[in-house]
Write an enzyme that holds these catalytic residues in place. Structure first.
Site, PDB file in Angstrom:
ATOM      1  CG  PHE A 152      -1.836  -1.224   1.259  1.00  0.00           C
ATOM      2  CD1 PHE A 152      -2.968  -1.287   0.457  1.00  0.00           C
ATOM      3  CD2 PHE A 152      -1.532  -2.306   2.053  1.00  0.00           C
ATOM      4  CE1 PHE A 152      -3.792  -2.415   0.470  1.00  0.00           C
ATOM      5  CE2 PHE A 152      -2.347  -3.444   2.074  1.00  0.00           C
ATOM      6  CZ  PHE A 152      -3.474  -3.492   1.280  1.00  0.00           C
ATOM      7  CB  CYS A 260      -1.381   3.119  -8.327  1.00  0.00           C
ATOM      8  SG  CYS A 260       0.346   2.800  -7.983  1.00  0.00           S
TER       9      CYS A 260
END
Ligand code: UGA
Length: 429
Positions: A152, A260
């Site tokens: 993350f 992303c």
């Protein structure tokens, strides 16, 4: 523990250097020999605060090594992370050729038990495919496990994010794999979610999609704010104070970019479709994100009447501050739209100009914000770099042909600029 990380890209290098710093022995493996040679010499190919220092220190201590020798590196390790690229295909689907290739190579090389962990952002069920591939191609009767451990990390704060995560997600199928991953992350002392592989894969999709949804949601609210004369900054402040909502990712602007979100949202829409669910909510998230860029251009056009032959000064090209990354940066589309309407574009970014020169055509690059303002018909902010927050607007006003400021990241006080005689264009205010 002995770890091998396959793929010395952004995720691989950060993960490798951080695991080494936690005391593990790490080999970062990549098939790009040139890259490995320069990493061995200490040259870190990406900019990430703290990474270079971490890599150098752990290399010196012998805990971090770089190699292009596949079989050797794989066999020295018990846990192998796959952190290779998963670029998008034209359909939006992720291309898993590299992941599959690595799985096959592991299968042929491994001589003892391995835990193979997917770290790259991959579609749900990739773990299953890795398992089948290793099973089909393995040469010796050695046991192995597959796991999922999504990352993350944010660009620009990746080392910090690795060392102080909100949570760690582990998807496993055996106690042995669980124990190994728990042991690996033990020094971090943070909550660990342990689940099956598919659920772990979905946590990554769902988290990025939800964050993108928050951004598009506030951008849609910004649209309404503009229509009714409300201030989106106050609306998001008021919303964010509700702990169930939270204040982060509620900044309206020209939309999300980067390597992303756009790619992951496309991929998740595709995956959902394949599983029989038409993810209309995410399609709307994507559409709102595209519309934000068009809307800013329309507002600039409205302020200048005609864009043809006008000069537009752009401040900020990177997809967010503190990086030189321009992948899917809103600036790329916005500049293209301005040029298509016949405008000339001048631009400045504290980090991204060398890269921008290879990506953008017919843009005049400048050394400083004031040079961008000189004889421009409007000044447009597309990335909220700190240095743009402190500009001398009395000076800017003298330099601009027309006192128009389009603040695509809401970093200025509209009242102050209007008092100085500017026409202020914000997002949702
Ligand atoms: C994102 C996630 O935040 C990470 O958790 C994840 O690991 C990573 O993707 C990934 O999947 O690898 P990143 O792309 O580095 O990280 O950037 P963010 O800081 O999340 O920003 C993404 C975009 O959203 C930027 O263009 C930013 O300007 C925009 N944004 C962000 C907004 O427009 N408004 C906001 O309120 C927040």
């Amino acid at each position: 523990m002995n770890i091998c990380i396959i793929g010395a890209g952004h995720v691989g290098l950060v993960t490798g250097a951080c695991f080494a710093d936690l005391g593990h022995r790490v080999t970062c493996l990549d098939n790009n020999r040139q890259k490995i040679q320069s990493l061995k010499r200490g040259a870190i190919p990406i900019y990430e605060p703290g990474l270079e220092e971490l890599a150098h220190r752990n290399s010196r201590l012998g805990r971090l090594r770089f190699s292009d020798k596949f079989a050797e590196s794989v066999n020295e390790a018990e846990v192998i992370f796959i952190a290779v690229g998963t670029p998008p295909k034209e359909t939006g689907e992720a291309d898993l050729t590299y992941v599959e290739n690595v799985a096959r190579q592991i299968a042929t090389a491994m001589r003892s038990y391995k835990l193979v962990v997917e770290k790259s952002t991959v579609p749900v069920e990739t773990g299953e495919w890795i398992k089948r591939t290793i099973q089909a191609y393995k040469k010796r009767q050695v046991p192995f496990d597959v796991g999922s451990n999504p990352e993350f990390l944010r660009e620009g704060s990746a080392v910090q994010d690795f060392m102080h995560p909100d949570r760690i997600v582990i998807g496993v199928e055996s106690q042995r794999a669980k124990n190994l991953l728990m042991e690996l992350y033990k020094p971090l002392k943070v909550p660990i979610v342990v689940t099956d592989i598919k659920s772990a894969e979905l946590i990554k999709h769902a988290s990025n999609s939800f964050l993108a949804t928050k951004i598009s949601f506030i951008n849609a609210i910004a649209m309404i704010c503009e229509q009714v004369g409300a201030d989106v900054l106050k609306v998001s402040e008021g919303m964010g104070m509700d702990r169930r909502i939270g204040p982060s990712f509620l900044s309206a602007g020209v939309g999300y970019g980067g390597s992303c979100f756009p790619k992951d949202i496309d991929a998740f829409i595709h995956i959902a479709g394949k599983s029989g669910y038409d993810f209309q909510l995410l399609k709307a998230v994507r559409e709102i994100n595209e519309a934000q860029k068009r809307r800013l251009v329309q507002k600039i056009e409205k302020a200048l009447w005609i864009l043809n032959d006008k000069t537009i000064g752009v401040l900020g090209l990177a997809f967010k501050p503190d990086t030189d990354d321009m992948r899917n940066a809103p600036a790329i589309d916005i500049i293209a739209m301005l040029q298509q309407a016949g405008a000339k574009v001048k631009a400045y970014d504290p980090q991204a100009i060398p890269l921008a020169k290879t990506l953008l055509k017919d843009v005049q690059f400048c050394q400083a914000p004031y040079e961008v303002a000189r004889r421009s018909d409007a000044l447009v902010v597309l990335t909220e770099w700190n240095e743009f927050k402190e500009l001398d607007f009395v000076r800017i006003k003298k330099l601009l042909r027309q006192p128009v400021v389009a603040d695509g990241r809401n970093i200025y006080d509209p009242k102050k600029l209007e008092q100085l005689g500017f026409r202020y264009i914000g997002v949702g205010r």
